[in-house]
Design an enzyme around this catalytic site. Structure first.
Site, short mmCIF file in Angstrom:
data_model
loop_
_atom_site.label_atom_id
_atom_site.label_comp_id
_atom_site.label_asym_id
_atom_site.label_seq_id
_atom_site.Cartn_x
_atom_site.Cartn_y
_atom_site.Cartn_z
N HIS A 37 0.93 -1.22 -0.07
CA HIS A 37 -0.05 -0.01 0.06
C HIS A 37 0.85 1.09 0.03
CE1 HIS A 37 -2.75 -2.86 2.11
NE2 HIS A 37 -3.67 -2.54 1.17
N GLN A 153 -9.08 -7.48 -10.20
CA GLN A 153 -9.71 -6.14 -9.40
C GLN A 153 -9.05 -4.97 -10.72
OE1 GLN A 153 -9.98 -5.06 -5.44
NE2 GLN A 153 -8.21 -3.85 -5.68
N ILE A 176 4.40 -5.82 -4.51
CA ILE A 176 5.57 -5.78 -3.49
C ILE A 176 5.64 -7.34 -2.84
CG2 ILE A 176 6.82 -4.55 -1.51
CD1 ILE A 176 6.68 -2.68 -3.95
N SER A 185 0.51 -9.05 1.67
CA SER A 185 -0.77 -9.00 1.57
C SER A 185 -1.37 -8.64 3.06
CB SER A 185 -1.54 -10.55 1.13
OG SER A 185 -2.60 -10.42 1.56
O1 PAF Z 1 -7.84 -3.74 -2.93
C1 PAF Z 1 -8.73 -3.27 -1.95
O2 PAF Z 1 -8.10 -3.15 -1.05
C2 PAF Z 1 -10.31 -3.09 -2.07
O3 PAF Z 1 -10.68 -4.11 -2.84
C3 PAF Z 1 -10.54 -1.76 -2.67
C4 PAF Z 1 -10.00 -1.53 -3.99
C5 PAF Z 1 -10.05 -0.67 -1.88
C6 PAF Z 1 -12.23 -1.61 -2.65
O4 PAF Z 1 -12.76 -2.01 -1.41
#
Ligand code: PAF
Length: 281
Positions: A37, A153, A176, A185
């Protein structure tokens, strides 16, 4: 770092940023932040005037109530990580703000929601799509950042951005990995010590499969090898291993000359479900 929990305050802030002609980079998350993130945040800071991160564990994308309940949550640590990494703004809404009792809207992503992740998590992408649209409408970003670890996604978000005519650039950011190769994760923290070692089988299988394909082995024989590996040599319960075209995620029978191919995998270790993928290029 500004923190908003209220929609009106958040909207007002975003309106002011846009009025000052500043660009907004948006990083949507479900919290339990890790280095993956933070790479999205870093990239957004490099490319935009203001970086907005959302933290919201979106209930509509969980098909399994236990999974939703067990999903790791730690706002305090997340907020201090974001602050330490120079994020400008955090949007931290409640369920009641994001969803109303009488909501009826449902999205349909066609074949894309019925393959791979969608097959094993029915309704998952309808929920992801819905929350991403809501968050895009609130954050009004110029750019939005998504990890390639969630390749399906990413594909769906690109599709909805295009079809709904959003003027948002979707920026994919590479997975990463931990030093031993395990994809980072939020769910890794739920693994026992033993499971953490076994989880590496996903990465091992992807690596070997990639080498085999590059070495000229057929798609069929590589698919067979991976199935066999998980049946005979791994504790991980394989859900799927697929070799697909990176752009539309359709299964392929032969490696195209473009080599735009992704190897996608998912499996269950005890109560923890893990996914990963690797590009052939
Ligand atoms: O990848 C994620 O963490 C989630 O699927 C997201 C994109 C924030 C949507 O809730």
């Amino acid at each position: 770092m500004e923190i908003f929990t209220d929609i009106c305050d958040f909207r007002l802030y975003i309106k002011q940023v846009r009025q000052h002609n500043k660009s907004i980079g948006f990083v949507p998350t479900m919290g339990a932040l890790h280095q993956g993130h933070l790479e999205l945040v870093k990239k957004s800071i490099q490319q935009n005037d203001v970086t907005v991160c959302s933290i919201f564990v979106n209930p509509t994308q969980f098909n399994n109530p236990n999974d939703l309940e067990n999903y790791p949550r730690d706002n305090k640590t997340d907020l201090s990580l974001l602050k330490a990494n120079n994020c400008d703004v955090v949007f931290l809404p409640s369920n009641a703000i994001m969803y109303k009792k009488n909501d009826i809207l449902s999205l349909n992503f066609g074949y894309l929601e019925n393959i791979m992740e969608g097959k094993f998590r029915p309704g998952h992408f309808k929920g992801v799509g819905l929350i991403v649209i809501k968050l895009f409408n609130l954050a009004c970003p110029n750019r939005a950042y998504f990890g390639t670890k969630d390749l399906q996604q990413l594909t769906i978000v690109k599709k909805l951005t295009k079809e709904l005519l959003y003027d948002i650039e979707i920026i994919p950011v590479q997975t990463i990995r931990e030093p031993d190769g395990l994809a980072m994760s939020s769910r890794n923290g739920l693994l026992s010590k033993e499971e953490r070692i076994q989880a590496l089988d996903l990465y091992k299988a992807l690596n070997t499969a990639k080498k085999q394909l590059i070495g000229g082995e057929s798609v069929t024989s590589v698919l067979k090898y991976v199935q066999q590996f998980f049946t005979t040599e791994s504790k991980l319960e394989l859900e799927y291993f697929e070799i697909v075209n990176t752009t539309d995620l359709m299964k392929i029978n032969e490696i195209p000359t473009s080599k735009q191919v992704s190897l996608c995998i998912a499996g269950q270790l005890g109560k923890v479900r893990l996914i990963d993928n690797m590009s052939l290029l």
